[in-house]
Design a protein around this motif. Structure first.
Motif, PDB file in Angstrom:
ATOM      1  N   TRP A 123       0.859  -1.181   0.000  1.00 33.19           N
ATOM      2  CA  TRP A 123       0.000   0.000   0.000  1.00 33.19           C
ATOM      3  C   TRP A 123       0.896   1.232   0.000  1.00 33.19           C
ATOM      4  N   GLY A 124       0.681   2.101  -0.986  1.00 34.15           N
ATOM      5  CA  GLY A 124       1.488   3.306  -1.092  1.00 34.15           C
ATOM      6  C   GLY A 124       2.959   3.026  -1.319  1.00 34.15           C
ATOM      7  N   GLU A 125       3.260   1.996  -2.117  1.00 37.73           N
ATOM      8  CA  GLU A 125       4.634   1.608  -2.453  1.00 37.73           C
ATOM      9  C   GLU A 125       5.432   1.133  -1.243  1.00 37.73           C
ATOM     10  N   ILE A 181      -9.649   1.263   2.389  1.00 36.39           N
ATOM     11  CA  ILE A 181      -9.020   2.410   3.047  1.00 36.39           C
ATOM     12  C   ILE A 181     -10.070   3.167   3.845  1.00 36.39           C
ATOM     13  N   ASN A 215      -7.714   7.117   5.925  1.00 35.27           N
ATOM     14  CA  ASN A 215      -6.320   7.072   5.476  1.00 35.27           C
ATOM     15  C   ASN A 215      -5.519   5.949   6.131  1.00 35.27           C
ATOM     16  N   TRP A 230       3.412  -3.580   3.872  1.00 38.76           N
ATOM     17  CA  TRP A 230       2.847  -3.591   5.203  1.00 38.76           C
ATOM     18  C   TRP A 230       2.502  -5.021   5.605  1.00 38.76           C
TER      19      TRP A 230
END
Length: 212
Positions: free
Chosen positions: A135-137, A170, A173, A140
């Motif tokens: 997630w978001g490069e 999501i 955030n 996790w």
């Protein structure tokens, strides 16, 4: 990618609406039961049309409520002992295709911390329930090893006949892993998804990853 062990087995894995199915959990969750007359015309009143977009928005709102309250629709699911697997999760009612099943909940951590935890669990001789994802490069992990009241950590694997899959959701955030039904799931049917393990050595060590 998810790592899950049953008893002392360990394997690593790479890596939502029908109002009559989903029940309330927590004071902030309200779910309206729709009637067939909400969707089809009758002699008694004009037809009410609900678009696919409106239904999707309603489901997103409902999922947000469950995520916010850190709970699952437990009225629709129950835990059993499954021969050869340990604990498992079954549906107590019909779960239509595309519906939210529950959340894979645990500690949200980054890869580096997750790997350190894995080492610690191994030193202790403990199994672990870890799901890695991007997630978001950034990679996790949701670590669901610690026992809790959440049901997603107990869902078993099936490569050949999964009936649900994970989806990244999501909320405020923050990423959450949720399960949605791939097809209609019948009452008293076990909830299953593909752990997605691709490592040859892991599969050789745990043949059930490929056989089931």
């Amino acid at each position: 990618m998810k790592t899950k062990t049953r008893k002392k087995e360990k394997s690593e894995k790479s890596k939502a609406k029908n109002s009559s199915v989903l029940t309330t959990c927590g004071s902030d969750v309200k779910q309206e039961n729709h009637l067939i007359t909400d969707y089809f015309p009758t002699l008694s009143r004009p037809r009410r049309r609900i678009t696919a977009k409106a239904l999707a928005l309603e489901q997103e709102k409902m999922i947000s409520s469950y995520v916010s309250n850190a709970c699952d629709p437990k009225e629709n699911l129950y835990i059993v002992d499954v021969v050869g697997k340990g604990k498992g999760v079954l549906s107590s009612t019909l779960i239509p295709k595309g519906s939210f099943v529950c959340e894979y909940a645990g500690d949200l951590i980054k890869k580096a911390e997750a790997k350190e935890r894995e080492k610690l669990y191994e030193l202790r001789g403990e199994g672990c329930y870890m799901y890695y994802f991007m997630w978001g490069e950034i990679q996790w992990c949701v670590d669901a090893t610690k026992p809790s009241h959440r049901l997603g950590r107990l869902i078993n694997h099936s490569r050949k006949s999964p009936n649900c899959k994970t989806r990244l959701f999501i909320h405020r955030n923050r990423p959450h892993l949720i399960f949605i039904a791939l097809r209609d799931i019948q009452p008293n049917e076990e909830i299953l998804y593909d752990y997605g393990e691709m490592d040859r050595y892991a599969i050789e060590a745990h043949p059930w990853l490929a056989e089931t």
